[in-house]
Design a protein around this motif. Structure first.
Motif, short mmCIF file in Angstrom:
data_model
loop_
_atom_site.label_atom_id
_atom_site.label_comp_id
_atom_site.label_asym_id
_atom_site.label_seq_id
_atom_site.Cartn_x
_atom_site.Cartn_y
_atom_site.Cartn_z
N LEU A 1 0.83 -1.20 0.00
CA LEU A 1 0.00 0.00 0.00
C LEU A 1 0.87 1.25 0.00
N LEU A 2 1.91 1.26 0.80
CA LEU A 2 2.82 2.40 0.84
C LEU A 2 3.50 2.58 -0.52
N GLY A 3 3.89 1.47 -1.14
CA GLY A 3 4.52 1.55 -2.46
C GLY A 3 3.57 2.09 -3.51
N VAL A 4 2.31 1.67 -3.45
CA VAL A 4 1.33 2.15 -4.43
C VAL A 4 1.09 3.64 -4.24
N VAL A 5 1.02 4.07 -3.00
CA VAL A 5 0.70 5.47 -2.73
C VAL A 5 1.89 6.38 -3.00
N LEU A 6 3.08 5.96 -2.56
CA LEU A 6 4.21 6.88 -2.57
C LEU A 6 5.36 6.51 -3.51
N GLY A 7 5.51 5.25 -3.83
CA GLY A 7 6.73 4.83 -4.51
C GLY A 7 6.61 4.65 -6.00
N THR A 8 7.61 4.03 -6.53
CA THR A 8 7.66 3.80 -7.97
C THR A 8 6.67 2.74 -8.41
N VAL A 9 6.13 1.98 -7.45
CA VAL A 9 5.12 0.99 -7.79
C VAL A 9 3.88 1.67 -8.37
N ALA A 10 3.67 2.91 -8.03
CA ALA A 10 2.52 3.65 -8.56
C ALA A 10 2.60 3.79 -10.07
N HIS A 11 3.78 3.70 -10.63
CA HIS A 11 3.95 3.84 -12.08
C HIS A 11 3.90 2.50 -12.80
N ALA A 12 3.88 1.41 -12.04
CA ALA A 12 3.79 0.08 -12.64
C ALA A 12 2.32 -0.31 -12.77
N PRO A 13 2.03 -1.19 -13.72
CA PRO A 13 0.64 -1.65 -13.85
C PRO A 13 0.18 -2.37 -12.57
N LEU A 14 -1.12 -2.30 -12.29
CA LEU A 14 -1.66 -2.91 -11.09
C LEU A 14 -1.46 -4.42 -11.09
N THR A 15 -1.56 -5.06 -12.26
CA THR A 15 -1.37 -6.51 -12.32
C THR A 15 0.06 -6.88 -11.94
N PHE A 16 1.03 -6.10 -12.40
CA PHE A 16 2.43 -6.36 -12.04
C PHE A 16 2.62 -6.21 -10.53
N THR A 17 2.03 -5.18 -9.96
CA THR A 17 2.15 -4.95 -8.52
C THR A 17 1.53 -6.10 -7.74
N ALA A 18 0.37 -6.57 -8.18
CA ALA A 18 -0.30 -7.67 -7.49
C ALA A 18 0.52 -8.95 -7.60
N VAL A 19 1.07 -9.23 -8.77
CA VAL A 19 1.89 -10.44 -8.94
C VAL A 19 3.15 -10.35 -8.08
N ALA A 20 3.78 -9.20 -8.04
CA ALA A 20 4.97 -9.03 -7.22
C ALA A 20 4.63 -9.21 -5.74
N ALA A 21 3.50 -8.69 -5.31
CA ALA A 21 3.08 -8.85 -3.91
C ALA A 21 2.84 -10.32 -3.57
#
Length: 54
Positions: free
Chosen positions: A10-30
């Motif tokens: 959540l912190l990465g999505v809100v503040l970090g570079t994860v916000a620039h990655a697609p949501l599916t990539f973020t979910a798979v990485a998590a």
């Protein structure tokens, strides 16, 4: 442990570079990180049970 992963994601999505990655990539990485931490925790628990018994 899962709470920590969720909080960091959540912190990465809100503040970090994860916000620039697609949501599916973020979910798979998590999911990959969660599985990795789960396997590590199980291995540590298994190792402690065997070393404390002897």
């Amino acid at each position: 442990m899962l709470f920590l992963v969720a909080a960091l994601m959540l912190l990465g999505v809100v503040l970090g570079t994860v916000a620039h990655a697609p949501l599916t990539f973020t979910a798979v990485a998590a999911v990959v990180i969660t599985v990795w931490l789960g396997i590590f925790a199980l291995r540590e628990r298994h190792a402690r049970r065997h070393t404390s018994a002897h």
